[in-house]
Design an enzyme around this catalytic site. Structure first.
Site, mmCIF file in Angstrom:
data_model
loop_
_atom_site.group_PDB
_atom_site.id
_atom_site.type_symbol
_atom_site.label_atom_id
_atom_site.label_comp_id
_atom_site.label_asym_id
_atom_site.label_seq_id
_atom_site.Cartn_x
_atom_site.Cartn_y
_atom_site.Cartn_z
ATOM 1 N N GLU A 14 0.817 -1.219 0.000
ATOM 2 C CA GLU A 14 0.000 0.000 0.000
ATOM 3 C C GLU A 14 0.853 1.273 0.000
ATOM 4 O O GLU A 14 0.376 2.342 0.366
ATOM 5 C CB GLU A 14 -0.955 0.007 1.200
ATOM 6 C CG GLU A 14 -1.992 -1.092 1.190
ATOM 7 C CD GLU A 14 -3.001 -1.005 0.048
ATOM 8 O OE1 GLU A 14 -2.804 -0.215 -0.894
ATOM 9 O OE2 GLU A 14 -3.993 -1.751 0.106
ATOM 10 N N HIS A 64 -2.421 2.555 8.570
ATOM 11 C CA HIS A 64 -3.473 1.803 7.869
ATOM 12 C C HIS A 64 -3.641 0.450 8.551
ATOM 13 O O HIS A 64 -2.656 -0.260 8.771
ATOM 14 C CB HIS A 64 -3.074 1.599 6.404
ATOM 15 C CG HIS A 64 -3.926 0.587 5.694
ATOM 16 N ND1 HIS A 64 -5.298 0.712 5.587
ATOM 17 C CD2 HIS A 64 -3.609 -0.578 5.076
ATOM 18 C CE1 HIS A 64 -5.772 -0.329 4.930
ATOM 19 N NE2 HIS A 64 -4.779 -1.129 4.608
ATOM 20 N N HIS A 120 -6.627 -3.051 9.257
ATOM 21 C CA HIS A 120 -7.900 -3.728 8.997
ATOM 22 C C HIS A 120 -8.568 -3.986 10.339
ATOM 23 O O HIS A 120 -9.071 -5.086 10.582
ATOM 24 C CB HIS A 120 -7.676 -5.040 8.245
ATOM 25 C CG HIS A 120 -7.010 -4.874 6.909
ATOM 26 N ND1 HIS A 120 -6.659 -5.950 6.120
ATOM 27 C CD2 HIS A 120 -6.635 -3.769 6.222
ATOM 28 C CE1 HIS A 120 -6.094 -5.502 4.997
ATOM 29 N NE2 HIS A 120 -6.064 -4.178 5.045
ATOM 30 N N TYR A 161 -19.494 12.703 20.092
ATOM 31 C CA TYR A 161 -18.717 13.925 19.843
ATOM 32 C C TYR A 161 -17.263 13.657 19.470
ATOM 33 O O TYR A 161 -16.617 14.476 18.802
ATOM 34 C CB TYR A 161 -18.788 14.867 21.066
ATOM 35 C CG TYR A 161 -17.884 14.486 22.208
ATOM 36 C CD1 TYR A 161 -18.290 13.598 23.192
ATOM 37 C CD2 TYR A 161 -16.591 14.998 22.292
ATOM 38 C CE1 TYR A 161 -17.449 13.236 24.232
ATOM 39 C CE2 TYR A 161 -15.742 14.638 23.327
ATOM 40 C CZ TYR A 161 -16.176 13.762 24.291
ATOM 41 O OH TYR A 161 -15.338 13.398 25.306
ATOM 42 N N HIS A 180 -12.439 -2.983 3.067
ATOM 43 C CA HIS A 180 -10.998 -3.078 3.221
ATOM 44 C C HIS A 180 -10.536 -2.743 4.649
ATOM 45 O O HIS A 180 -10.076 -3.630 5.372
ATOM 46 C CB HIS A 180 -10.329 -2.162 2.183
ATOM 47 C CG HIS A 180 -8.849 -2.227 2.153
ATOM 48 N ND1 HIS A 180 -8.103 -1.871 1.058
ATOM 49 C CD2 HIS A 180 -7.942 -2.584 3.098
ATOM 50 C CE1 HIS A 180 -6.818 -2.029 1.319
ATOM 51 N NE2 HIS A 180 -6.699 -2.454 2.562
ATOM 52 N N TYR A 191 -7.677 23.010 22.435
ATOM 53 C CA TYR A 191 -6.803 22.136 23.220
ATOM 54 C C TYR A 191 -5.515 21.933 22.435
ATOM 55 O O TYR A 191 -5.555 21.739 21.235
ATOM 56 C CB TYR A 191 -7.453 20.777 23.466
ATOM 57 C CG TYR A 191 -8.505 20.818 24.519
ATOM 58 C CD1 TYR A 191 -8.200 20.548 25.847
ATOM 59 C CD2 TYR A 191 -9.816 21.111 24.207
ATOM 60 C CE1 TYR A 191 -9.168 20.588 26.818
ATOM 61 C CE2 TYR A 191 -10.804 21.155 25.164
ATOM 62 C CZ TYR A 191 -10.479 20.894 26.477
ATOM 63 O OH TYR A 191 -11.440 20.933 27.429
HETATM 64 ZN ZN LIG Z 1 -5.028 -2.970 3.704
#
Ligand SMILES: [Zn+2]
Length: 217
Positions: free
Chosen positions: A72, A91, A93, A112, A154, A207
């Site tokens: 990726e 990234h 899963h 929120y 994904h 903040y």
């Molecule tokens: Zn992936």
């Protein structure tokens, strides 16, 4: 600097595993460093990743040195190139985020804390084959004005000005998706209004550095 960044990436990979956000080799982490970036290697289980196996790439995907980058790498490169204020991309899963992504639904403002991603929703990017230009394009678009998105069928992507922030958002997003899916099982969650979410977003801005760690009541 590079050695320290490599250690930080390795620590993040371990944290993704211990927090249950990642299993096996599916997740990947990257950090900007000057005119290139560091990214986790392709298909290496967390306990076999060492600092020296973390791959250095330029933004065109050319490996600097040795190693095979995560499949990726493209969306990591495109996000870092498109978003100069962002220095880290995570990234995974993660199960609940991925479950929601499989419904191809945006995460609405049911809580929120959604505001940690920078707005009143976390978008779900349309489906595209992993590792492709198309997926990368969809991800960059879904991340517009946001620090998180889902990827249809994904997983999820989170961003930060540093790796700590990207990791905090990843952990929070997985919790939010879990909470949302639980609420959906028993009813229709009442969504916060635009005004209510705007007030949260304004409060978060005031903040300091890590809103995600300092704003919980
Ligand atoms: Zn992936």
């Amino acid at each position: 600097m590079s050695a320290q960044l490599r250690e930080q990436i390795l620590a993040a990979c371990k944290q993704l595993e211990t927090t249950g956000l990642n299993r096996g080799t599916s997740g990947n982490v990257s950090c900007r460093e000057d005119d290139h970036f560091l990214i986790t290697p392709s298909g290496v289980p967390v306990d076999e990743i060492t600092p020296s196996r973390i791959v250095t790439l330029n933004f065109d995907g050319k490996v600097i040195g040795v190693g095979k980058p995560s499949s990726e790498w493209q969306f990591h490169a495109d996000i870092l190139r498109a978003r100069p204020e962002i220095n880290a991309v995570v990234h995974t899963h993660a199960p609940h985020a991925t479950a929601l992504a499989c419904l191809r639904e945006d995460l609405p403002p049911f809580h929120y804390m959604i505001a940690i991603a920078g707005g009143d929703s976390v978008r779900c990017a349309p489906y595209a084959l992993f590792g492709t230009d198309t997926l990368s394009h969809h991800a960059v678009e879904a991340l517009r004005d946001r620090k998180a998105c889902l990827l249809a069928n994904h997983g999820m992507i989170t961003l930060g000005r540093d790796l700590d922030e990207a990791m905090s958002i990843a952990i929070e997003l997985e919790s939010l998706c879990q909470q949302y899916l639980i609420a959906r099982q028993v009813g229709n969650p009442t969504l916060l209004s635009e005004e209510e979410m705007q007030a949260v977003i304004e409060r978060f801005k005031s903040y300091g550095k890590h809103a995600t760690e300092t704003t919980r009541p």
